[in-house]
Design an enzyme around this catalytic site. Structure first.
Site, mmCIF file in Angstrom:
data_model
loop_
_atom_site.group_PDB
_atom_site.id
_atom_site.type_symbol
_atom_site.label_atom_id
_atom_site.label_comp_id
_atom_site.label_asym_id
_atom_site.label_seq_id
_atom_site.Cartn_x
_atom_site.Cartn_y
_atom_site.Cartn_z
ATOM 1 N N ALA A 30 130.190 1.971 82.501
ATOM 2 C CA ALA A 30 131.284 2.603 81.740
ATOM 3 C C ALA A 30 131.555 1.827 80.458
ATOM 4 O O ALA A 30 132.680 1.773 79.977
ATOM 5 C CB ALA A 30 132.545 2.681 82.605
ATOM 6 N N ARG B 42 121.234 -4.551 73.321
ATOM 7 C CA ARG B 42 120.568 -5.542 72.463
ATOM 8 C C ARG B 42 121.558 -6.325 71.614
ATOM 9 O O ARG B 42 122.627 -5.845 71.296
ATOM 10 C CB ARG B 42 119.641 -4.814 71.478
ATOM 11 C CG ARG B 42 118.359 -4.389 72.073
ATOM 12 C CD ARG B 42 117.369 -4.067 70.987
ATOM 13 N NE ARG B 42 117.545 -2.747 70.402
ATOM 14 C CZ ARG B 42 116.863 -2.320 69.354
ATOM 15 N NH1 ARG B 42 115.993 -3.120 68.754
ATOM 16 N NH2 ARG B 42 117.038 -1.105 68.890
ATOM 17 N N HIS C 171 110.188 4.766 73.207
ATOM 18 C CA HIS C 171 111.432 4.516 72.469
ATOM 19 C C HIS C 171 111.438 3.073 71.983
ATOM 20 O O HIS C 171 112.117 2.210 72.506
ATOM 21 C CB HIS C 171 112.624 4.779 73.403
ATOM 22 C CG HIS C 171 113.949 4.664 72.720
ATOM 23 N ND1 HIS C 171 114.247 5.289 71.548
ATOM 24 C CD2 HIS C 171 115.070 3.982 73.068
ATOM 25 C CE1 HIS C 171 115.500 5.014 71.197
ATOM 26 N NE2 HIS C 171 116.012 4.214 72.107
HETATM 27 N N1 APR Z 1 126.538 -1.391 88.009
HETATM 28 C C1 APR Z 1 127.381 -0.723 87.192
HETATM 29 N N2 APR Z 1 127.623 -1.089 85.934
HETATM 30 C C2 APR Z 1 127.016 -2.207 85.486
HETATM 31 C C3 APR Z 1 126.127 -2.962 86.288
HETATM 32 C C4 APR Z 1 125.895 -2.507 87.608
HETATM 33 N N3 APR Z 1 125.075 -3.148 88.430
HETATM 34 N N4 APR Z 1 125.692 -4.004 85.554
HETATM 35 C C5 APR Z 1 126.265 -3.903 84.339
HETATM 36 N N5 APR Z 1 127.069 -2.818 84.286
HETATM 37 C C6 APR Z 1 127.897 -2.336 83.204
HETATM 38 C C7 APR Z 1 128.585 -3.423 82.405
HETATM 39 O O1 APR Z 1 129.710 -3.948 83.086
HETATM 40 C C8 APR Z 1 128.957 -2.678 81.116
HETATM 41 O O2 APR Z 1 130.275 -2.151 81.182
HETATM 42 O O3 APR Z 1 127.118 -1.645 82.223
HETATM 43 C C9 APR Z 1 127.938 -1.532 81.078
HETATM 44 C C10 APR Z 1 127.079 -1.545 79.820
HETATM 45 O O4 APR Z 1 127.906 -1.292 78.755
HETATM 46 P P1 APR Z 1 127.790 -2.053 77.354
HETATM 47 O O5 APR Z 1 127.652 -3.522 77.578
HETATM 48 O O6 APR Z 1 128.904 -1.570 76.488
HETATM 49 O O7 APR Z 1 126.382 -1.575 76.784
HETATM 50 P P2 APR Z 1 126.017 -0.141 76.144
HETATM 51 O O8 APR Z 1 126.088 -0.249 74.673
HETATM 52 O O9 APR Z 1 126.758 0.936 76.826
HETATM 53 O O10 APR Z 1 124.469 -0.058 76.515
HETATM 54 C C11 APR Z 1 124.039 0.085 77.881
HETATM 55 O O11 APR Z 1 122.279 1.584 77.298
HETATM 56 O O12 APR Z 1 121.618 2.277 75.203
HETATM 57 C C12 APR Z 1 121.347 1.407 76.248
HETATM 58 O O13 APR Z 1 120.292 -0.530 75.227
HETATM 59 C C13 APR Z 1 121.462 -0.043 75.839
HETATM 60 O O14 APR Z 1 120.529 -0.971 77.834
HETATM 61 C C14 APR Z 1 121.724 -0.707 77.152
HETATM 62 C C15 APR Z 1 122.554 0.332 77.905
#
Ligand code: APR
Length: 308
Positions: A10, A82, A175
């Site tokens: 989220a 990233r 990608h």
């Molecule tokens: N289960 C659920 N959520 C998780 C888990 C897990 N095991 N591990 C990490 N998360 C959550 C994190 O707590 C964080 O809120 O995944 C979320 C990722 O959100 P962001 O850090 O804001 O990253 P975001 O920009 O959304 O990108 C997520 O999508 O586009 C791709 O390259 C990007 O790999 C990255 C992913």
């Protein structure tokens, strides 16, 4: 609503996907994250916006998978984004562990779901989701091509001052920086792209498209793009839920198309109620085919590194 979409992760892309989807009013939404209170807080905040935008969507935030049961679509955006200087491939080790767990947990409660994967490195994480869920490949799709093509369309629109709706661009391949913008197949209201601008301008747009994700990462300095990737997921989810048979570039399981097998890779896919209904194979010249095959080698190497 009678449809349910679960979004695991989220963070920026996950919550923005929920935002775009809520506005479409096509499914109830469940946001899952490991951070205590965060998905609950975002879901409640978004729920409180529904009276303002006039949408009857229920949005639930949770740290456990119970509320995800019976989802029609599971979106995986959990994982690390990233930082400046990193390639998508640098995320492989950390995100493999996260995506494996998410795939295994969600499939138990939603055995009929269709998966849309967004976590990078995208093609590899989509392959991993397919393996870990054990479901047919047509029900696991990666979001990348919609985004890469939208970036190219946006750059063409900026260049020509024409509505984005008139611009059709098709970016295939992995990608990453070796993605393949198909300029011969792209057009502006039916006019081939190379008839609308000089070769130099077109080459610059192709280059900017390939590096589009990196451009945002270096501007943001922390995190990566989220509005356009999330909009891409929402368009794909809508196509599936409404059985639109919409053709978009997406990461799909290759079974001989362009001579490629056993990898997830960007190709034009027709999306409907069964997920990938069909892969559309373009007629490519030798140069285009060589570029696709080069891109595929990079993806295949990372898939092999998973050791599945
Ligand atoms: N289960 C659920 N959520 C998780 C888990 C897990 N095991 N591990 C990490 N998360 C959550 C994190 O707590 C964080 O809120 O995944 C979320 C990722 O959100 P962001 O850090 O804001 O990253 P975001 O920009 O959304 O990108 C997520 O999508 O586009 C791709 O390259 C990007 O790999 C990255 C992913």
């Amino acid at each position: 609503m009678d449809k349910k979409v679960t979004i695991v992760g989220a963070g920026m892309t996950g919550s923005t996907t929920a935002h775009w989807l809520a506005d479409k009013e096509i499914a109830d939404l469940v946001l899952v994250d490991v951070v205590d209170g965060m998905p609950q807080g975002k879901a409640l905040d978004m729920q409180e916006a529904m009276p303002i935008i006039g949408k009857d969507v229920t949005i639930t935030g949770t740290n456990d998978y119970g509320p995800t049961a019976g989802s029609d679509i599971i979106v995986i955006t959990a994982g690390l984004p990233r930082k400046p200087g990193m390639s998508r491939d640098d995320l492989l080790a950390a995100n493999t562990a996260i995506v494996s767990k998410v795939a295994e947990e969600t499939i138990k409660l939603s055995p009929d779901a269709i998966y849309i994967v967004l976590t990078n490195p995208l093609d590899v994480m989509t392959y991993l989701t397919w393996k870990k869920t054990g479901i047919p490949a047509n029900r696991v799709i990666g979001q990348a091509g919609v985004l890469d093509s939208a970036r190219m369309r946006a750059f063409v629109a900026m260049e020509l001052g024409v509505s984005v709706e008139n611009i059709n661009c098709y970016v295939l391949g992995g990608h990453g920086d070796s993605m393949v913008p198909l300029t011969r197949h792209s057009n502006v209201a039916g006019v081939p792209l190379n008839k609308t601008m000089s070769k130099e301008r077109l080459d610059a747009i192709v280059d900017r498209t390939r590096k589009g994700g990196g451009e945002i990462v270096s501007l943001l300095k922390q995190g990566s793009a989220f509005y356009a990737p999330a909009a891409g997921v929402a368009q794909m989810a809508e196509a599936i839920l409404k059985d639109k048979q919409l053709i978009v570039p997406a990461a799909v399981y290759m079974q001989g198309e362009y001579g490629l097998k056993d990898i997830y890779f960007g190709a034009a896919a027709q999306l409907g109620a069964n997920g990938v209904e069909k892969i559309i194979e373009y007629e490519l010249n030798d140069d285009e085919l060589a570029e696709l095959q080069k891109s595929a080698q990079g993806v295949a190497k990372n898939i092999a590194a998973l050791g599945l």
